[in-house]
Design a protein around this motif. Structure first.
Motif, PDB file in Angstrom:
ATOM      1  N   GLU A  17       0.230   8.649   2.526  1.00 16.36           N
ATOM      2  CA  GLU A  17      -0.158   7.607   3.479  1.00 16.36           C
ATOM      3  C   GLU A  17      -1.655   7.654   3.773  1.00 16.36           C
ATOM      4  OE1 GLU A  17       2.448   9.601   3.716  1.00 16.36           O
ATOM      5  OE2 GLU A  17       4.216   8.355   4.094  1.00 16.36           O
ATOM      6  N   PHE A  21      -4.408   4.855   3.189  1.00 18.53           N
ATOM      7  CA  PHE A  21      -5.300   4.454   4.278  1.00 18.53           C
ATOM      8  C   PHE A  21      -6.752   4.431   3.789  1.00 18.53           C
ATOM      9  CE2 PHE A  21      -8.157   6.231   7.569  1.00 18.53           C
ATOM     10  CZ  PHE A  21      -8.169   5.179   8.466  1.00 18.53           C
ATOM     11  N   THR A  24      -7.453   1.515   1.436  1.00 19.11           N
ATOM     12  CA  THR A  24      -7.667   0.213   2.087  1.00 19.11           C
ATOM     13  C   THR A  24      -9.125   0.039   2.508  1.00 19.11           C
ATOM     14  OG1 THR A  24      -7.125   0.995   4.323  1.00 19.11           O
ATOM     15  CG2 THR A  24      -5.303   0.111   2.989  1.00 19.11           C
ATOM     16  N   PHE A  50      -6.959   7.475  11.494  1.00 21.30           N
ATOM     17  CA  PHE A  50      -5.652   7.589  10.839  1.00 21.30           C
ATOM     18  C   PHE A  50      -4.623   8.194  11.794  1.00 21.30           C
ATOM     19  CE2 PHE A  50      -2.567   9.983   8.251  1.00 21.30           C
ATOM     20  CZ  PHE A  50      -2.011   8.930   7.533  1.00 21.30           C
ATOM     21  N   LEU A  53      -3.456   5.627  14.215  1.00 20.35           N
ATOM     22  CA  LEU A  53      -2.557   4.653  13.574  1.00 20.35           C
ATOM     23  C   LEU A  53      -1.142   5.218  13.432  1.00 20.35           C
ATOM     24  CD1 LEU A  53      -4.819   3.185  10.745  1.00 20.35           C
ATOM     25  CD2 LEU A  53      -3.877   1.948  12.708  1.00 20.35           C
TER      26      LEU A  53
END
Length: 157
Positions: A17, A21, A24, A50, A53
């Motif tokens: 993940e 991240f 992106t 992060f 989030l």
């Protein structure tokens, strides 16, 4: 930072993940390694963003919390605008809800004079997620709600 930084172990579990991240933001592994080496303050900011989030996602999907202590069990149902609670308290101070025997004692004595049951509900004083996060930092853990629902069902009937 709105919440708290994930632990090293949590980052390791979420490495896919975290890579997504970074992707992106058009940051690949090579660039991430360069940022960590040459701009550690930017790397720290990325870790914080992060973490926030992840926390936002977890808190948004939290519906039940539990907090066990020696003589109390706090059960929370986190709804959209308010939080409902069931608090179980042993009046016998030798009972310890932190172990199996204490929980068995509670099961056997739930509706006796040895156990106080308090129901409550309250609107969130701050934003919902911040209120839930505060309970977690105070020792509550995420729950599937089975215990809350079971006890609430018994009390309501």
């Amino acid at each position: 930072m709105k919440y708290k930084r994930l632990t090293k172990e949590q980052f390791e579990e979420l490495h896919v993940e975290f890579s997504n991240f970074l992707a992106t933001q058009s940051i690949d592994k090579k660039e991430w390694d360069t940022i960590k080496a040459n701009k550690p303050e930017i790397a720290e900011q990325e870790l914080d963003v992060f973490s926030d989030l992840i926390w936002e996602g977890v808190l948004k999907n939290t519906h039940y919390l539990e907090h066990f202590s020696k003589n109390h069990i706090f059960l929370f149902h986190c709804q959209e605008k308010l939080i409902q609670s069931i608090v179980l308290k042993s009046l016998d101070t030798t009972i310890d809800f932190m172990n199996k025997e204490g929980l068995q004692w509670l099961s056997d004595n739930m509706f006796t004079e040895q156990v106080e049951i308090h129901l409550g509900k309250k609107e969130y004083e701050t934003l919902r997620n911040e209120s839930i996060f505060k309970l977690i930092t105070e020792g509550a853990i995420l729950s599937d709600g089975q215990l809350y629902l079971q006890i609430n069902g018994i009390i309501q009937s």
